[in-house]
Design a protein around this motif. Sequence first.
Motif, mmCIF file in Angstrom:
data_model
loop_
_atom_site.group_PDB
_atom_site.id
_atom_site.type_symbol
_atom_site.label_atom_id
_atom_site.label_comp_id
_atom_site.label_asym_id
_atom_site.label_seq_id
_atom_site.Cartn_x
_atom_site.Cartn_y
_atom_site.Cartn_z
ATOM 1 N N UNK A 50 0.831 -1.205 0.000
ATOM 2 C CA UNK A 50 0.000 0.000 0.000
ATOM 3 C C UNK A 50 0.867 1.257 0.000
ATOM 4 N N UNK A 51 0.411 2.238 -0.788
ATOM 5 C CA UNK A 51 1.044 3.561 -0.802
ATOM 6 C C UNK A 51 0.029 4.530 -0.216
ATOM 7 N N UNK A 52 0.468 5.320 0.745
ATOM 8 C CA UNK A 52 -0.416 6.368 1.264
ATOM 9 C C UNK A 52 0.320 7.694 1.121
ATOM 10 N N UNK A 53 -0.331 8.648 0.478
ATOM 11 C CA UNK A 53 0.345 9.882 0.058
ATOM 12 C C UNK A 53 -0.461 11.099 0.456
ATOM 13 N N UNK A 54 0.207 12.113 0.953
ATOM 14 C CA UNK A 54 -0.397 13.438 1.079
ATOM 15 C C UNK A 54 0.513 14.418 0.370
ATOM 16 N N UNK A 55 -0.054 15.187 -0.541
ATOM 17 C CA UNK A 55 0.745 16.169 -1.265
ATOM 18 C C UNK A 55 -0.048 16.739 -2.420
ATOM 19 N N UNK A 56 0.654 17.178 -3.431
ATOM 20 C CA UNK A 56 -0.011 17.869 -4.544
ATOM 21 C C UNK A 56 -0.770 16.890 -5.436
ATOM 22 N N UNK A 57 -1.778 17.418 -6.121
ATOM 23 C CA UNK A 57 -2.558 16.574 -7.035
ATOM 24 C C UNK A 57 -1.675 16.075 -8.172
ATOM 25 N N UNK A 58 -0.700 16.886 -8.612
ATOM 26 C CA UNK A 58 0.168 16.471 -9.730
ATOM 27 C C UNK A 58 0.946 15.210 -9.360
ATOM 28 N N UNK A 59 1.566 15.212 -8.188
ATOM 29 C CA UNK A 59 2.330 14.021 -7.773
ATOM 30 C C UNK A 59 1.367 12.861 -7.489
ATOM 31 N N UNK A 60 0.210 13.157 -6.935
ATOM 32 C CA UNK A 60 -0.790 12.109 -6.674
ATOM 33 C C UNK A 60 -1.185 11.373 -7.952
ATOM 34 N N UNK A 61 -1.394 12.137 -9.030
ATOM 35 C CA UNK A 61 -1.777 11.504 -10.306
ATOM 36 C C UNK A 61 -0.635 10.626 -10.820
ATOM 37 N N UNK A 62 0.579 11.095 -10.663
ATOM 38 C CA UNK A 62 1.749 10.318 -11.086
ATOM 39 C C UNK A 62 1.799 8.991 -10.300
ATOM 40 N N UNK A 63 1.522 9.065 -9.021
ATOM 41 C CA UNK A 63 1.570 7.843 -8.197
ATOM 42 C C UNK A 63 0.459 6.859 -8.587
ATOM 43 N N UNK A 64 -0.716 7.391 -8.934
ATOM 44 C CA UNK A 64 -1.790 6.485 -9.383
ATOM 45 C C UNK A 64 -1.314 5.714 -10.615
ATOM 46 N N UNK A 65 -0.710 6.431 -11.566
ATOM 47 C CA UNK A 65 -0.243 5.756 -12.795
ATOM 48 C C UNK A 65 0.790 4.696 -12.428
ATOM 49 N N UNK A 66 1.736 5.058 -11.565
ATOM 50 C CA UNK A 66 2.797 4.104 -11.205
ATOM 51 C C UNK A 66 2.240 2.883 -10.469
ATOM 52 N N UNK A 67 1.210 3.113 -9.668
ATOM 53 C CA UNK A 67 0.696 2.022 -8.828
ATOM 54 C C UNK A 67 -0.060 0.986 -9.659
ATOM 55 N N UNK A 68 -0.382 1.343 -10.918
ATOM 56 C CA UNK A 68 -1.194 0.446 -11.744
ATOM 57 C C UNK A 68 -0.469 -0.864 -12.046
ATOM 58 N N UNK A 69 0.842 -0.800 -12.220
ATOM 59 C CA UNK A 69 1.575 -2.009 -12.625
ATOM 60 C C UNK A 69 1.373 -3.163 -11.664
ATOM 61 N N UNK A 70 1.371 -2.867 -10.379
ATOM 62 C CA UNK A 70 1.192 -3.954 -9.395
ATOM 63 C C UNK A 70 -0.152 -3.844 -8.666
#
Length: 482
Positions: free
Chosen positions: A226-246
């Motif tokens: 699990x990834x839990x993130x607080x920060x900007x929407x731009x970095x959040x969107x990047x993390x969603x894309x990255x999290x898709x692989x697994x």
Amino acid sequence: MAKIDTVLSKLNYINGEWIGNERERMDIINPFNGETIGSVPKMGPHETDMAIEAAYSAFSSWSQLPAQERSRYLKKVADIMIENKEELARIMTLEMGKPIRESRGEVEYAASFLEWNAEEAKRVYGRTVPGRDASQRITILKQPVGVVAAITPWNFPAAMITRKMGPALAAGCTFIVKPAEQTPLTAIKLMEYCEQVGIPNGVVNLVTGNPAEIGNTFMKNPKVRKITFTGSSAVGKHLIRQSADQIKKISLELGGHAPLLVFEDADIEKAVRGAISSKFRNAGQTCICANRIYVHEKIYAQFVNAFVHAVGQLKVGNGFDEDVQVGPIINKYGYDKINRHVQDALNKGAKVAVGGKGNIVNEHACFYQPTVLMNVTPDMLIMNEETFGPVAPIQKFKQDEEAIQYANDTPYGLTAYFYTESVTRGTKVMEALEYGIVGWNDALPSTAQAPFGGIKESGIAREGGSEGIEPYLETKYVSMEV
Ligand code: NAD
């Protein structure tokens, strides 16, 4: 100036050991004067994988510990934070500049997430459900997700960690935090407290370094569930894309663009007080700060006069001065964004009622005067993007529907505020606002008891309340034939 010996040269905490002195280091800057106050190691994929391995190894025993024991550990960390409130508050003010009173308040707020989740740990209930026929028994189990990796911002250096660490540890997960590069010292102190109360090795870990490298390593390693993130929407969107692989589980607490509506029947004094505390705390650098204010035309002049007067009284300066209410901006990048929003508004016809100027002390120390802008229009940047600074634009409205339309006309959906003394109007407004959090005559809604989080581009999942532990749990259903 505060002198805090313990923070001058700090390490990372992995598997119960402090490591990293031999590594390249990253400086930590005091945003009040631009001075370097310490440094932390610049760790990379190797150390991040070490932390993941440590958390993975610790998971089995931690998750099997009785909930009451996990609860006791969390409660002890909360207690030690409160006992050391002044120490922790001073570290926060030193590394990110917020007024010391706000830092003390943040220590209490941060500890409350550990205390609340210490109780929630004991209430992770499963269910039994009647089966489809006489021989079937259905049991539903709630189990910890596994290794959790947290990435946190600088604006609440303690609370944004405990809001994740509390429910993660309560659920039986193990935890790694990568704090913001601006504010690692508060995070390191929290790890010291965890060590002091005897949280077993590997259950909590901390890595500092290049954000993208550490983030990529979390994403690539299948042991992180699990990834839990607080920060900007731009970095959040990047993390969603990255999290898709697994298909990693992901919780996101992202940016906001909070409207504050003042209706014609509002208690104006209360609305002014609320607007001041919502807009100017942390120098306007919170995700739930009111970013735009809409006032009914009948009370516009009265509200603006009182508000502008109150804003003009705010004291800007060194966060360590007890009477300072607005500290520095975190860095030049943040300052430039604020200035861009103000200049854009002025170019499009806005007028400064108070403030309107910044002060760049040096490349690492910037301030912005508490500012009120009038004559603002919906096409201005400040009415559409998160400013993250002490600037309040005010626009007039005639009809309730018009105000609600302005409020909802944004891709963000974190927090909205409104002031009215009418229960009928208030009920309609609270239901119409497309936001995860709504403050009705309340400018400070955040609390450990309630589910904090946004809709639309402001995030996924909630932190706090009884909902806060859910994202750290998997649901397993067992069907048994008897
Ligand atoms: P940010 O997104 O720049 O940084 C947040 C964290 O992400 C930091 O630890 C940073 O090092 C890390 N990061 C940056 N790039 C990364 C990458 N490529 N991969 C992995 N990690 C990366 O945000 P910030 O400037 O630190 O914080 C301000 C933002 O946070 C604002 O938009 C604010 O609204 C938001 N915020 C939201 C909440 C909430 O609860 N919704 C609370 C506080 C702040």
